[in-house]
Design an enzyme around this catalytic site. Structure first.
Site, PDB file in Angstrom:
ATOM      1  N   HIS A   1      34.604 -31.890  -8.139  1.00  0.00           N
ATOM      2  CA  HIS A   1      35.621 -32.884  -7.773  1.00  0.00           C
ATOM      3  C   HIS A   1      35.012 -33.939  -6.872  1.00  0.00           C
ATOM      4  O   HIS A   1      34.316 -33.636  -5.914  1.00  0.00           O
ATOM      5  CB  HIS A   1      36.829 -32.233  -7.085  1.00  0.00           C
ATOM      6  CG  HIS A   1      36.472 -31.318  -5.960  1.00  0.00           C
ATOM      7  ND1 HIS A   1      36.023 -30.034  -6.161  1.00  0.00           N
ATOM      8  CD2 HIS A   1      36.489 -31.504  -4.618  1.00  0.00           C
ATOM      9  CE1 HIS A   1      35.779 -29.469  -4.994  1.00  0.00           C
ATOM     10  NE2 HIS A   1      36.047 -30.338  -4.041  1.00  0.00           N
TER      11      HIS A   1
ATOM     12  N   HIS B   1      35.744 -36.806  -4.132  1.00  0.00           N
ATOM     13  CA  HIS B   1      36.763 -37.209  -3.159  1.00  0.00           C
ATOM     14  C   HIS B   1      36.755 -38.737  -3.035  1.00  0.00           C
ATOM     15  O   HIS B   1      35.691 -39.342  -2.872  1.00  0.00           O
ATOM     16  CB  HIS B   1      36.432 -36.668  -1.760  1.00  0.00           C
ATOM     17  CG  HIS B   1      36.519 -35.192  -1.594  1.00  0.00           C
ATOM     18  ND1 HIS B   1      37.576 -34.566  -0.982  1.00  0.00           N
ATOM     19  CD2 HIS B   1      35.665 -34.195  -1.938  1.00  0.00           C
ATOM     20  CE1 HIS B   1      37.368 -33.257  -0.941  1.00  0.00           C
ATOM     21  NE2 HIS B   1      36.204 -33.002  -1.517  1.00  0.00           N
TER      22      HIS B   1
END
Ligand code: 5GP
Ligand code: ZN
Length: 141
Positions: free
Chosen positions: A100, A102
């Site tokens: 992921h 950010h």
């Protein structure tokens, strides 16, 4: 998909999220514990643990979404800037083992730090050592 992966369950709709973007390959949603208003996570829909596990096409799709979403997120919260970063692997602080990125909006005088503040002990490397590291990386590509 790994049954216990929180982010796979978010993609599947089994865990609710504040979704901000979705296409065939990428999913983006607000971080449940935001470091700033608009803190967004951008993930591949398929489960890969780290960046090195991502196939090239998924990596391209992921970066493309980050590229498009970052200014949109900034504008939505009237941010002055943003940090865009991956915790990549457990030792780096990655807590959810599903890749992921950010997007963390930043504001003038928000009291935060630049990405340079991430490191613990910083190394004191000689010019020769830097040459050696650069050569190792070049030769391994
Ligand atoms: P990491 O430390 O792995 O880079 O960051 C994981 C991020 O995922 C954290 O910022 C955390 O707040 C966020 N997160 C963990 N669980 C959930 C969840 O169930 N929903 C959402 N929206 N974010 C989550
Ligand atoms: Zn997953």
């Amino acid at each position: 998909m790994p049954e216990n992966c929180i982010f796979c369950q978010i993609v599947a709709g089994d865990i609710p999220s504040k979704t901000v973007y979705e296409d065939d390959s990428v999913f983006a949603f607000l971080d449940v514990n935001p470091l700033a208003p608009g803190h967004t996570l951008v993930i591949p829909k398929h489960h890969y643990e780290t960046l090195a596990d991502l196939p090239e096409d998924a990596a391209t799709d992921l970066f493309s979404a980050l590229h498009r979403l970052t200014p949109v997120v900034e504008d939505a919260v009237a941010a002055d800037a943003s940090n865009v970063a991956f915790n990549n692997g457990e030792a780096s602080g990655q807590e959810v083992p599903h890749v992921h990125g950010h997007i963390i909006p930043r504001f003038d005088d928000d009291g935060g730090n630049p990405i340079h503040a991430i490191a613990g002990r910083t190394p004191d490397l000689s010019d020769e050592e830097l040459d050696e590291i650069a050569a190792d990386i070049r030769d391994a590509r």
